[in-house]
Design an enzyme around this catalytic site. Structure first.
Site, PDB file in Angstrom:
ATOM      1  N   GLY A   1       0.826  -1.217   0.000  1.00  0.00           N
ATOM      2  CA  GLY A   1       0.000   0.000   0.000  1.00  0.00           C
ATOM      3  C   GLY A   1       0.846   1.246   0.000  1.00  0.00           C
ATOM      4  O   GLY A   1       2.045   1.193  -0.282  1.00  0.00           O
ATOM      5  N   ASN A   2       0.226   2.367   0.292  1.00  0.00           N
ATOM      6  CA  ASN A   2       0.974   3.623   0.358  1.00  0.00           C
ATOM      7  C   ASN A   2       0.384   4.501   1.449  1.00  0.00           C
ATOM      8  O   ASN A   2      -0.616   4.152   2.070  1.00  0.00           O
ATOM      9  CB  ASN A   2       0.964   4.315  -1.002  1.00  0.00           C
ATOM     10  CG  ASN A   2      -0.447   4.617  -1.458  1.00  0.00           C
ATOM     11  OD1 ASN A   2      -1.121   5.451  -0.875  1.00  0.00           O
ATOM     12  ND2 ASN A   2      -0.909   3.893  -2.470  1.00  0.00           N
ATOM     13  N   ARG A   3       1.015   5.649   1.653  1.00  0.00           N
ATOM     14  CA  ARG A   3       0.672   6.458   2.817  1.00  0.00           C
ATOM     15  C   ARG A   3      -0.435   7.481   2.559  1.00  0.00           C
ATOM     16  O   ARG A   3      -0.683   8.347   3.380  1.00  0.00           O
ATOM     17  CB  ARG A   3       1.927   7.206   3.300  1.00  0.00           C
ATOM     18  CG  ARG A   3       2.993   6.273   3.848  1.00  0.00           C
ATOM     19  CD  ARG A   3       4.233   7.048   4.225  1.00  0.00           C
ATOM     20  NE  ARG A   3       3.906   8.142   5.134  1.00  0.00           N
ATOM     21  CZ  ARG A   3       4.646   9.228   5.312  1.00  0.00           C
ATOM     22  NH1 ARG A   3       5.758   9.375   4.625  1.00  0.00           N
ATOM     23  NH2 ARG A   3       4.292  10.164   6.164  1.00  0.00           N
ATOM     24  N   SER A   4      -1.134   7.381   1.440  1.00  0.00           N
ATOM     25  CA  SER A   4      -2.155   8.394   1.145  1.00  0.00           C
ATOM     26  C   SER A   4      -3.313   8.307   2.153  1.00  0.00           C
ATOM     27  O   SER A   4      -3.882   7.245   2.382  1.00  0.00           O
ATOM     28  CB  SER A   4      -2.688   8.199  -0.273  1.00  0.00           C
ATOM     29  OG  SER A   4      -3.734   9.108  -0.495  1.00  0.00           O
TER      30      SER A   4
END
Ligand code: C5P
Length: 441
Positions: free
Chosen positions: A231-234
């Protein structure tokens, strides 16, 4: 007493409304009904036409001849006064405003229950005009939970309930429940109409009125197994701010929400449609389907560029992670995700001849090959979106509840605008630019 209000003199509140209105004044059974003729005189002096609808109980307190004399029309009471004229519908349709003063506790209860057992309640049910209610009753009745609930119900439904004054009541009683003075009632009633008309005019004027806007926001998660993902930090904050901004400018908004927390989604107005998704492929399906009817699509979501080739059906155990050929390590084979934004441009989902305006976001960090803007410019040309909003991300910038600075480029990579400030402020600036560009097409 009445003479004080006679004559054609226009009051200040009357002047605020340019057109004379047709006003139904409703009267119910309360001793305060003795003030109703003064309310009618004030309304007529301000140039409005008035018809009185009284309940049977009201006529115990004030005579029909008085009300007829001051209004200039016969007083109606029952649904069946003149069945052929279907008065219960006709009076409601005739009205630009329904003002009920005084409104007894019983009348509030009957309106809240949606009853139509006399002409006044039937008028409230059939009218599409604003309804303003001025209650008058003893303090105990006003404070009784039943009345409190009824008043809440009316307000929730959009009726304006004027809070009673505090002061002398019937006999020696004193407290809240007193009908406010006629000039305050007239002022609040007319201000309600002015306010609603101004709001309607403002809404009709909004630059994205009648436009459909799709915003993708948040970050996709690409499952490795049922527990783990890439995933990512958005946080979705910027995308949610864009959805709010588009809604504020009058658009019908759909938010395709990739793993956004409930506390962030709570910032959205109820009118924004939320389509929850998890993976990039789900996001692609949802965005393409919503964009088939959209005038604008804003791809603010952080889409994972790669996903695992295989997703394990059960949780991968630690001893299986490495394998004999890579002791202590693990390999996950990845495959590239489709570029959704590029797909929206190459194969537009909208096929009725209207071109959807496409906006991309590019979160960039500088590196040895160029600074944030250089990467952004190259990406704008590569992606070909109508607008690309480039922002620098890093430890203190871009992700979560932090300020943002955008450079907005066109499809040739030319700088169109800059916006900085909170995520809400940059969202407003970007959506206003989108509205301008859309109007100029
Ligand atoms: O290439 P990059 O991820 O920086 O591009 C950012 C823009 O492209 C964003 O608008 C993002 O939503 C979109 N994007 C996409 N599909 C991908 C990767 C990014 O639509 N697979």
């Amino acid at each position: 007493m009445l003479e004080a209000f006679s004559g054609p003199k226009r009051t200040s509140w009357g002047d605020r409304l340019s057109r004379p209105m047709r006003i139904v004044v409703g009267v119910s059974g309360s001793i305060a009904a003795y003030k109703t003729p003064m309310i009618i005189r004030l309304l007529r002096a301000a140039g409005h036409e008035v018809k009185v609808v009284a309940t049977q109980a009201a006529l115990q307190f004030i005579g029909a001849p008085t009300l007829a004399a001051v209004s200039g029309y016969p007083v109606s009471t029952g649904v069946f006064d003149d069945p052929a004229a279907i008065e219960h519908v006709a009076v409601g349709e005739w009205a630009d405003l329904v003002l009920i003063a005084p409104a007894s506790a019983d009348l509030l209860a009957r309106i809240a229950a949606g009853r139509a057992d006399d002409l006044l309640t039937a008028t409230v049910l059939t009218t599409s005009a604003p309804v303003v209610v001025a209650p008058a009753m003893h303090t105990q009745m006003w404070l009784n939970p039943a009345t409190v609930e009824n008043v809440d119900t009316l307000r929730r439904r959009g009726l304006v309930v004027i809070t009673p004054d505090s002061g002398p009541l019937t006999s020696s009683d004193h407290g809240v429940g007193r009908l406010p003075e006629p000039d305050r009632i007239v002022h609040e009633a007319l201000a309600t109409v002015t306010g609603q008309e101004e709001t309607a005019a403002r809404l009709a004027d909004l630059p994205l009125k009648g436009r459909r806007v799709v915003v993708s926001a948040g970050g996709t998660r690409e499952p490795i197994d049922p527990v783990r993902y890439i995933g990512n930090r958005s946080s979705g904050r910027q995308g949610v701010a864009l959805a709010v901004a588009a809604h504020r400018l009058g658009a019908d908004v759909t938010l395709v929400s990739a793993n956004i927390g409930a506390e962030v989604l709570a910032l959205l107005p109820a009118a924004v449609e939320i389509v929850p998704v998890g993976t990039s492929r789900e996001l692609e399906d949802a965005v393409r389907s919503a964009t088939a009817k959209a005038d604008v699509v804003v791809m603010a979501a952080a889409v994972a560029d790669f996903r695992p080739v295989k997703q394990a059906d059960s949780k991968i155990k630690k001893h299986r992670l490495g394998g004999s050929d890579s002791p202590g390590g693990m390999r996950i084979e990845l495959i590239e995700n489709p570029d959704i934004l590029a797909g929206l441009i190459a194969r537009p989902p909208r096929t009725d001849g209207t071109r959807t305006f496409v906006v991309g976001f590019a979160a960039e960090t500088g590196d040895e090959n160029g600074d944030v803007l250089a990467h952004g410019t190259a990406k704008a040309r590569r992606k070909g979106a109508d607008l690309l909003a480039v922002n620098a991300v890093g430890k203190q910038l871009g992700f979560g509840d932090v300020p943002n600075a955008l450079v907005i480029l066109d499809s040739q990579g030319e700088e169109v605008a800059k916006a900085s400030g909170t995520k809400d402020e940059v969202a407003d600036a970007l959506m206003e630019l989108v509205a301008e560009r859309l109007a100029a097409r």
